[in-house]
Structures are given as structure tokens and as C-alpha cells.
Design an enzyme around this catalytic site. Structure first.
Site, PDB file in Angstrom:
ATOM      1  N   ASP A  15       0.887  -1.161   0.000  1.00 30.37           N
ATOM      2  CA  ASP A  15       0.000   0.000   0.000  1.00 30.37           C
ATOM      3  C   ASP A  15       0.928   1.216   0.000  1.00 30.37           C
ATOM      4  O   ASP A  15       1.551   1.527   1.011  1.00 30.37           O
ATOM      5  CB  ASP A  15      -0.878  -0.054   1.267  1.00 30.37           C
ATOM      6  N   LYS A  76       2.953  11.225  -3.572  1.00 32.67           N
ATOM      7  CA  LYS A  76       1.935  10.540  -4.380  1.00 32.67           C
ATOM      8  C   LYS A  76       1.078  11.549  -5.155  1.00 32.67           C
ATOM      9  O   LYS A  76       0.564  11.251  -6.222  1.00 32.67           O
ATOM     10  CB  LYS A  76       1.069   9.700  -3.444  1.00 32.67           C
ATOM     11  N   GLU A 176      -7.145   0.633  -4.825  1.00 33.23           N
ATOM     12  CA  GLU A 176      -7.216   0.527  -3.360  1.00 33.23           C
ATOM     13  C   GLU A 176      -8.560  -0.028  -2.883  1.00 33.23           C
ATOM     14  O   GLU A 176      -8.584  -0.929  -2.030  1.00 33.23           O
ATOM     15  CB  GLU A 176      -6.901   1.890  -2.722  1.00 33.23           C
ATOM     16  N   ASP A 201     -13.253   5.618   2.405  1.00 29.60           N
ATOM     17  CA  ASP A 201     -11.849   5.701   2.841  1.00 29.60           C
ATOM     18  C   ASP A 201     -11.542   7.120   3.315  1.00 29.60           C
ATOM     19  O   ASP A 201     -11.385   8.039   2.508  1.00 29.60           O
ATOM     20  CB  ASP A 201     -10.965   5.298   1.643  1.00 29.60           C
TER      21      ASP A 201
END
Ligand code: AMP
Length: 632
Positions: A15, A76, A176, A201
Site C-alpha cells: 500500500d 503521491k 485501493e 476511505d
């Protein structure tokens, strides 16, 4: 037949998060997160040093305030994006972000070194690889890596490239939310009807909601199919906002206690601010368990700020944020219903991911909205990594008590400049599979583009099997790099490959259909794989040099044009340096084109990097000039 050396090496699940990253592995007892000295979670934070290797993880994060320009966080957000794409992120990142070749975002370190987001991510992946190799007692070289469902192909490709730089083959990129569903074993059961799953999330800095459809296999021997029907979210909403709101409440009350005006304490020095945020986060977390939490801060001169915060106070502070997430859920469900066949859609499961979903109010509101009790048995910080490990376990051929998978036996790709292969679908991907990648031209005025489809594990076309080729013709002449050629590979459930090419600027399209594994026996597949292992190093070097030739030519063209246009605005030393580097790199390209094995790939790369770094000022002038022109 030669042994396949790679089959014993484990595939790990990673992850690669904006704030934190984790690595996990699938073992007979189930997926397990692998630790490091400082704990399992690795902060996605890298501090570069001029005179040593970078520091990755907690130590880099703890001292980020001390080294703001050397420390890269949230990289990211920059992956696979142009500087213009991530303009609004830049002020939050701390380090200096500049425009690199082809408008990409790059990080410039105080001593002038320029690093790409892929290189920064590679440092994080390298540390995860090191941890995993240490924990498993064997060198880990393959991984399944997760990305947000909304990542486009450039962002996915950048993630793959980061893996490659870290010495990790990214055998599969998984969304994800799909990973979260896999961690809960959804898709593995004996269901016969498709199910719809919402993955909510909420992390520290971002919120994502995804609606997935999980379709069980039509025939035995295949795997379930995960499809993302809709995504929504907010890249600037998360637990950090709650911490900041609590800090504001504390500082206003401290100001009152000290007889100061509200708001006067907003501009603390960095260490004090960090300490206050630490207090706030601890209070918030305690309130996830208890009805109240206390704070005590010594203010000097015998003055103390002491306060008990009740859960309902925190909840009224948080409510507007949580309501925003519910609004995004409403949008995502609406979009999913609007998708083909989605009109009668009902959500069957809700899964919680991210540390902030531990807040009871979040769980309550999610439950109210969906009318379902959310799944939250797994640790929300680890669920994505655990799901990546499940996928890794499937790909390792482990007995997961799940369905057998129908996989693509050999990688599928197309020929790119210089006879290299760009793999769009890697070996062992389950069917049906789809991949899209963007390409362009490297020669000015090309009116036809050949698309040569190949199959195999080697890096060069001459060592792969040709499946067919077609041309996309009738393109208007455009300069190199301008055409936007989207190539899509689609392998249906019976293994038939369709390739579609679409040049976006002119709207031209062409396509081809082939059956990729037709005529290949299992033995042939194994021998092709064994060949690729035997030649892996040589192939990688050759591919790297071919890529360097192509990219250097584009850089030389781009930098040469700007030097001709704005060279007189440069300092004379910088201009002479650029001219000399252009001459050296052109000579290196010519040598490499004559005989790739005569050049040293590292020296080639270093020279190209040197030219990139020396052209920073020229790029800035170029940007300023185009802004000026736009303004006129
Ligand atoms: P993630 O980005 O998924 O790692 O989530 C990190 C966020 O979760 C941070 O804002 C943390 O403060 C928050 N968090 C972690 N544990 C808890 C908890 N027990 N209660 C409330 N928030 C939490």
C-alpha cells in the site's frame, strides 16, 4: 528445461500511501503486515542529504520542520502529473517543486539536484522491499502495488516505474478499494449474483468513496471481476482538518486566558504548532474510545491551560466535514446508478478504510446514509495492504481456498521506439483484463503510426513473439511528441485480445483482434519465461539504453529549441555549460545508436540528468516567457 528462478521468490503486497505505506505478505494463515525496526507503518516521507543516502520514514517525518527543503512528503500527489496539473498541491508540499522536461513536476533540492516523483517513491518502495526481504529472509523482487481508483494511466505507469527504479517488478496494480474488498474475502465466496460494495476511505488528508461491482465467475476456474462503477472524494479532507480545528479552539481559549485577542496565536513557530497538533490528535483519538478527554498545557509564569473536551463538542466541530463526505457518497451512488445497468443498483456492503473511520460519528453517519452496518473488522490502516497481499497470494498461485484463476500466460505489449517493448498487460494478469497507455511520436510530421503487438517476457521486440500489426494512418503532420496516441488492450474472458488505437487530437482510430496464446503449449510458455530470466540483465540494460536514446533525443530537441529562443537571457557560464552538455549527450546518443553495448547506461543516464539539471534556469525562463505571452 531450465528452472524458473523467480517462482520461489515471494510476491508482496504494497500500500503506497500519500501519508503512510505498508508491505504485507500472504501466508498460509492469511495476509500479514511485515514490520520494520520502527513498527509496521512507514511514513511516506523522504529526506535527501547532499552527502549520503536519503533517510526514509519516521525519522524523516519527525525532522521535516527542521529540513523543509530537503524533505519530500505526499509525493503521491505529484506522481505522473504535470506541474500545471498539481498547481494547487504545490503550496502544501514544503519542498521546492519545479517543471521538468515535458512539463512534469520535479523536486529541486537545495544543492540543485532535481529528482522526479518516481525516484522519491522508489526510495519508499526500496525501504519496504528491504523490510520485506529482511522479514522473509529472502530477496523480494516482485510486488502488487495499490493505487487510488481514480489514478489515470500516467499515474499508474509512474507507479510501475517507481517500482522498477526500486528493483521491484510491479506484477499488478490494484485499485485501493478493490484491495479492501479482497482483504474481506469478497470475491472469494460462493456467491452467484453480482454484489455492489461501497468503500469509504477517510484518512489523514484525503477522502475517497468508491462503488464497486463484484461479478462472480460465469464458469468455474475463473476469478471474480472487480469493476469500479463510480468514485468521488476530496483530496483535501481528512483527520488533519479535525486536528487543525481543535488547535484553533485551544489557541482561541489560550488567547482569552492570556488576555489576548482571538487569532493572535495563529502564527506559532513550527515546533509549538507541531506540539499543539500532537495534543489535538491525541484528544481526538481518545474521544474515539471515551466520552471525554483532557488537555493540560503549561503556559509559563504559573499559568496553565486545562480543559476537558467532551465527545459531543468534538462531534459538533467535525460535523460539517463528515457531512461533506456523505455528500460525496451521495454523488458516487448517483453516478453508479447512472452507469450502464446501474439503475436498480443497491449497495450490499460498506467497507471502512483509513484511520479516521475509527471516529464513532463517522461510522454512525455512514451507517445512516447507506442503511447498512459497515464492515470494520479489519484494522482500517492495514486493510489495503492486506488486500494487496491477498492479490499477491493469488498471483503466487497459493492455495487461498479461492477460485482458480484464468490468467494471461505471457505479457502483452507493443513495440516502441528503437525496438523496445512496452508491456501493457503483464503475465499472470487475470482475465478479463484491460489496460490503456498513452504514446506519442518521436519524429516530426509522422502521418502514420505502426502498432506492432507482441507477446513475451523479454525487453526487445526481436526476442518476443509477434502477434500482428496494424497502422493508424491519415494523421495530420504534427511535431514529435504532440500526437496523443491512446492504445487500449482488452483481453476478454476467453483470452481474445482486442487492440484499439485512437489518436486523440485527430480522432483517428484503428483496431486489431488476435488470440494471444493460440498455438503455445505450456512448455513453450515456460521456455519463453526461462529465456527471459536468463537474459534479464542484458535485456534490462538494452531497454534502458533504448529508453535513454529516445528520451535524450526529446530533451535535446526541447532544450535546443529553448536555448535558441532564450539563450541570450542566460548567464554566459550556464549557456556554455548547456552547449557543452548538449554536444556530449548528442555524441553519446550517436554512439548508442551505432552499438548499444558500447555505452555505459549509468554514465549515459548521469549525463542526461546533468543536462536536465543544467537546464533548470532555461526552463524557468521558458515558463516565464510563455506566461508573459499568454498574458499578452
Ligand atoms: P491514514 O491516512 O489512513 O493513515 O489515517 C490517518 C488519520 O487517521 C489521522 O488523521 C489520524 O489522526 C486518524 N486516526 C487514527 N486513529 C484514530 C482514532 N483512533 N480516532 C480518530 N482518528 C484516528
Amino acid at each position: 528445461m531450465a528452472e524458473k528462478p523467480n517462482t520461489a521468490s515471494p510476491i508482496v503486497g504494497i500500500d503506497l500511501g500519500t501519508t503512510n505505506s505498508l508491505v504485507a505478505v500472504f501466508e498460509p494463515g492469511g495476509p500479514r503486515v511485515l514490520g520494520g525496526d520502527a513498527g509496521e507503518i512507514l511514513p511516506s516521507c523522504v529526506r535527501y542529504r547532499e552527502d549520503g543516502p536519503p533517510i526514509v520514514g519516521s525519522e524523516a517525518r519527525e525532522r521535516a520542520v527542521e529540513f523543509p527543503r530537503e524533505t519530500v512528503t505526499s509525493v503521491k500527489r505529484l506522481m505522473g502529473r504535470s506541474l500545471a496539473d498539481c498547481g494547487d498541491e504545490v503550496p502544501y508540499l514544503g519542498c521546492r517543486i519545479i517543471e521538468g522536461p515535458h512539463h512534469t513536476a520535479r523536486v529541486e533540492l537545495p544543492w540543485g539536484r532535481v529528482v522526479s516523483p518516481q525516484e522519491v517513491s522508489a526510495e519508499i518502495l526500496r525501504e519496504l522491499k528491504r523490510r520485506a526481504s529482511e522479514a522473509l529472509g529472502t530477496e523480494v523482487s516482485r510486488a502488487v502495488v495499490t493505487v487510488p481508483a481514480y489514478f489515470d494511466d500516467a499515474q499508474r505507469q509512474a507507479t510501475r516505474d517507481a517500482g522498477r527504479l526500486a528493483g521491484l517488478e510491479v506484477v499488478r496494480i490494484v485499485n485501493e478499494p478493490t484491495a479492501a474488498a479482497l482483504a474481506y474475502g469478497l470475491g472469494a465466496g460462493k456467491e452467484t449474483e453480482p454484489r455492489t460494495v461501497a468503500v469509504y476511505d477517510l484518512g489523514g488528508g484525503t477522502f475517497d468513496i468508491s462503488i464497486l461491482r463484484i461479478t462472480p465467475p460465469i464458469e468455474e476456474g475463473q476469478t471474480s471481476f472487480f469493476q469500479v462503477l463510480a468514485t468521488a472524494g476530496d483530496t483535501r479532507l481528512g483527520g488533519d482538518d479535525i486536528d487543525r480545528a481543535l488547535v484553533r479552539m485551544f489557541t482561541d481559549e489560550i488567547a482569552e486566558l492570556l488576555g489576548l485577542e482571538r487569532g493572535t496565536l495563529e502564527s506559532f513557530d513550527a515546533p509549538t504548532r507541531r506540539a499543539l497538533i500532537g495534543f489535538a490528535e491525541a484528544v481526538k483519538m481518545k474521544l474515539s474510545e471515551d466520552e471525554s478527554a483532557s488537555v493540560r498545557i503549561e503556559l509559563g509564569e504559573d499559568r496553565v491551560y486545562e480543559r476537558t473536551v467532551r465527545r459531543d463538542e468534538l462531534e459538533s466541530l467535525m460535523e460539517p466535514w463528515v457531512d461533506r463526505t456523505i455528500e460525496a457518497c451521495r454523488r458516487a451512488v448517483g453516478d453508479a446508478k447512472a452507469s450502464p445497468g446501474g439503475s436498480s443498483l443497491e449497495i450490499d456492503r460498506v467497507i471502512l478504510v483509513g484511520g479516521s473511520t475509527r471516529v464513532p460519528m463517522v461510522r454512525r453517519k455512514v451507517e445512516e446514509f447507506f442503511g447498512l452496518e459497515p464492515y470494520c473488522a479489519l484494522d482500517p490502516d492495514r486493510v489495503v495492504a492486506l488486500g494487496a497481499a491477498v492479490q499477491a497470494g493469488i498471483m503466487s498461485g497459493g492455495d487461498l481456498g479461492m477460485l482458480l484463476l484464468d490468467v494471461i500466460p505471457l505479457s502483452l505489449g507493443i513495440e516502441t521506439q528503437g525496438g523496445a517493448v512496452a508491456k501493457l498487460i503483464t503475465a499472470n494478469s487475470t482475465v478479463p483484463a484491460r489496460a490503456t497507455e498513452m504514446f506519442s511520436t518521436s519524429v516530426d510530421g509522422q502521418t502514420s503510426i505502426k502498432i506492432h503487438v507482441v507477446q513475451g517476457e523479454r525487453e526487445m521486440v526481436e526476442h518476443c513473439r509477434s502477434l500482428g500489426e496494424f497502422h493508424l494512418s491519415g494523421l495530420p503532420p504534427m511535431p514529435a511528441g504532440i500526437p496523443q496516441l491512446e492504445v487500449e488492450f482488452l483481453v476478454d474472458a476467453s483470452g481474445v485480445l482486442s487492440v484499439r488505437a485512437h489518436e486523440r487530437r485527430s480522432g483517428k482510430r484503428a483496431s486489431l483482434q488476435v488470440v494471444p496464446n493460440h498455438g503455445l503449449t505450456r512448455e513453450e510458455v515456460e521456455s519463453i519465461e526461462a529465456e527471459s530470466f536468463a537474459h534479464a540483465r542484458e535485456d534490462m540494460t538494452r531497454h534502458r539504453i533504448v529508453d535513454l536514446i529516445v528520451n535524450s533525443k526529446l530533451d535535446l530537441k526541447w532544450i535546443g529549441e529553448r536555448l535558441a529562443a532564450y539563450g541570450d537571457k542566460l548567464e554566459s557560464g550556464n549557456r556554455a555549460e548547456l552547449e557543452s552538455l548538449i554536444a556530449s549527450l548528442s555524441a553519446m546518443v550517436a554512439d548508442a545508436e551505432r552499438d548499444w553495448s558500447s555505452v555505459d547506461a549509468d554514465a549515459f543516464y548521469a549525463l542526461k540528468q546533468e543536462l536536465d539539471s543544467a537546464s533548470v534556469r532555461l526552463q524557468e525562463i521558458g515558463i516565464a516567457e510563455s506566461l508573459r505571452r499568454d498574458a499578452e
